[in-house]
Design an enzyme around this catalytic site. Sequence first.
Site, PDB file in Angstrom:
ATOM      1  N   ILE A   1      54.948  33.153  37.633  1.00  9.16           N
ATOM      2  CA  ILE A   1      54.441  33.709  36.067  1.00  9.16           C
ATOM      3  C   ILE A   1      53.088  33.014  36.171  1.00  9.16           C
ATOM      4  O   ILE A   1      52.284  33.704  35.511  1.00  9.16           O
ATOM      5  CB  ILE A   1      55.488  33.038  35.194  1.00  9.16           C
ATOM      6  CG1 ILE A   1      56.906  33.590  35.328  1.00  9.16           C
ATOM      7  CG2 ILE A   1      54.982  33.261  33.960  1.00  9.16           C
ATOM      8  CD1 ILE A   1      57.003  35.267  35.501  1.00  9.16           C
TER       9      ILE A   1
ATOM     10  N   CYS B   1      62.292  29.854  37.615  1.00 13.70           N
ATOM     11  CA  CYS B   1      62.941  29.811  38.936  1.00 13.70           C
ATOM     12  C   CYS B   1      64.481  29.251  38.826  1.00 13.70           C
ATOM     13  O   CYS B   1      65.060  29.212  37.836  1.00 13.70           O
ATOM     14  CB  CYS B   1      62.401  29.028  40.092  1.00 13.70           C
ATOM     15  SG  CYS B   1      61.213  27.853  39.498  1.00 13.70           S
TER      16      CYS B   1
ATOM     17  N   GLY C   1      61.064  26.710  35.043  1.00 14.02           N
ATOM     18  CA  GLY C   1      60.938  26.894  33.655  1.00 14.02           C
ATOM     19  C   GLY C   1      59.375  27.131  33.351  1.00 14.02           C
ATOM     20  O   GLY C   1      58.695  27.634  34.330  1.00 14.02           O
TER      21      GLY C   1
ATOM     22  N   LEU D   1      60.363  32.677  40.462  1.00 13.38           N
ATOM     23  CA  LEU D   1      59.874  33.890  39.921  1.00 13.38           C
ATOM     24  C   LEU D   1      58.412  33.452  39.376  1.00 13.38           C
ATOM     25  O   LEU D   1      58.336  32.760  38.459  1.00 13.38           O
ATOM     26  CB  LEU D   1      60.725  34.495  38.741  1.00 13.38           C
ATOM     27  CG  LEU D   1      60.138  35.576  37.762  1.00 13.38           C
ATOM     28  CD1 LEU D   1      60.392  36.829  38.717  1.00 13.38           C
ATOM     29  CD2 LEU D   1      60.999  35.568  36.602  1.00 13.38           C
TER      30      LEU D   1
ATOM     31  N   ILE E   1      67.508  48.261  21.873  1.00 14.70           N
ATOM     32  CA  ILE E   1      68.579  48.662  22.452  1.00 14.70           C
ATOM     33  C   ILE E   1      69.602  49.295  21.473  1.00 14.70           C
ATOM     34  O   ILE E   1      69.819  48.746  20.369  1.00 14.70           O
ATOM     35  CB  ILE E   1      69.446  47.882  23.424  1.00 14.70           C
ATOM     36  CG1 ILE E   1      70.178  48.659  24.537  1.00 14.70           C
ATOM     37  CG2 ILE E   1      70.323  46.714  22.510  1.00 14.70           C
ATOM     38  CD1 ILE E   1      70.862  47.724  25.702  1.00 14.70           C
TER      39      ILE E   1
ATOM     40  N   ASP F   1      51.863  24.727  36.181  1.00  7.82           N
ATOM     41  CA  ASP F   1      52.587  23.603  35.392  1.00  7.82           C
ATOM     42  C   ASP F   1      53.403  22.922  36.194  1.00  7.82           C
ATOM     43  O   ASP F   1      53.755  21.502  35.554  1.00  7.82           O
ATOM     44  CB  ASP F   1      53.185  24.202  34.201  1.00  7.82           C
ATOM     45  CG  ASP F   1      53.946  25.336  34.560  1.00  7.82           C
ATOM     46  OD1 ASP F   1      54.270  25.682  35.822  1.00  7.82           O
ATOM     47  OD2 ASP F   1      54.761  25.960  33.736  1.00  7.82           O
TER      48      ASP F   1
END
Length: 625
Positions: free
Chosen positions: A54, A2, A77, A52, A292, A101
Amino acid sequence: MCGINGIVSVNALNFDAINEMNNKIIHRGPDDDGVFVDANDDFSVTMGMRRLSIIDLSNGKQPMYSEDKNVIIVFNGEIYNYKILKANLEADSINFKTNSDTEVILRMYLAYGTESFSQIDGMYAFSIYDKRTNKIYIARDFFGEKPLYYTQLNGSIIWSSELKSIKSQLNRLPQISRKGLELYFALTYIPAPYTIYDGILKLEPNNFIEYCISEKEISIHRIHKQDSSKVNYNGTFDNAKKETELLIQESVQSRSISDVPIGTFLSGGVDSSIISHCLAKDVEQKINTFSIGFEKKSFDETDKSRVVAKLINSNHHEFIVNEKSVFSNIDDILENFDEPFADASALPTFLVSQKTSQHVKVALTGDGGDEVFGGYNKYHINGINKTYTKFIPEGGHTLFKKIGASLLKTKDDNRGIKFKIKKTLDAIDYNNKFYWNIISLGFNEREMVQLFVNSPSNIFEYYNKHLNLKKTDTLRDLRLIDKHISLEGDMLVKVDRTSMLSSLECRAPFLNKKIWDFSNTLPDNFLIHKGAKKYILKEAFKDVFPKNFLESSKQGFGVPVGDWLRASLKDELIGYIDKEYVLKQDLFNYDYIARVVKNHVLGIEDSTFKVWTYYCFQKWYRKNY
């Protein structure tokens, strides 16, 4: 994963300020947000985050509080050893409410204070507010994988994962930092502790801030204090090779813990190929790999990634970069760095992150392999400088450079043998500055004098003192410089900002303190052996890949920006050397920079790195000033 924000102020604060900061970094955490505000007659504290999700998707909400609400944390993190730390705490009868965590860091702090920070293996930036002591603690991980900016003004401290959040709380934009400007034009990026702005700093890796609210004082402390470079490995090469393989496999395993889909970036180079192999070996199902390619064949290496994808039987995804796909995103990519940043590989890194995020939420990368195991040509070339300066007098070198200036001149963006020889000749130095010259990818010391209106200071003085480098003689010295400067300031910034812009979390298994400490104990010839770079790493995994595959040369993640500056970007570039515009800035010597740009555009002399560095600066400047 985040982004975090925080303010301590002598003025009253409300939710508006922290919400504004959170909204500036919504791309870092689109799944959730949270804020904390606490105020009294003397000061206000507010902290926020964007998440975010996870790990522990349903219960990891932040900010997170101790039972008595006196200690609060926001965290960005991943902590890779959190299950081990949690088990140790539970053995001491400490209970948990979640599987996240974040709670592990909180409970570790409650049990052991700031000494607990050194037990954490992960990539992180977090802040803890302890009401019991009226102190704020702000910490950043060992390598600097996660960013942390801060500033003090008018009795306040503001911190954030990105500059844009701090800027949103300032009444006016700060002046350009002279040191930040000089570092940028030398290196093409700005390493910690500097930024492009006066008064705004980056917290250096492996450090934490202790901010005493009542005294309004900052003190900065190291997290890991032991110097691993003073220990020497006593085992055999074969034993070291086996330990290398085991450490990397273990690191991949720890960094693949996730409650969401995970994949790897696969360029076909040594590092990403080894990481992809280790992940495929560790899991039962097929893994997803992403690579890529480029329309310009001299930059394209997708054939190598296909070899590895077939070998490990991955679900392989391949994307081709063309000018159109870059130009449709170039403004957003460069703007998201918040300060000038001229590593052109950020462009394809964003595109592969964007495509990857459509399939998985986490990607493992090969970042750090060169710094940890000695993989750069510049490490080998440093030895050439020693030999050269021993036998060639300085006057002879000056003559060689004059002759080479015309013979080695190139007219297009082709980074072949001529480019490499000229770069080496320009970097040769008789006063222990060679390595600083070789990492200066923009303008060298002599060119900087011509570039700026005001002559530059001793650009790298802080780092020589900070790293205690009287000389840059050993491979350990060079790798230490890269860890603190190019890894923190360039490689990790590039990956963090471009992946987070796509809400993708990237993890780098080579960036494990245990692996770094181990490689620092090894003799130099285990890392570079008879000119073979990353020798022990390649030897540890050579049987996994086709014969000589790990020995094949790697182009790097470059893009032909030099060509684009002569074509699609030419008109914009020429606008940046308008005489009135340059003179009004009062930063650059007009005649010099105009000549460099025009010679590049006209194909008289290729100066891709210099001109791209100038272009990125001016693009940032015009947006901000």
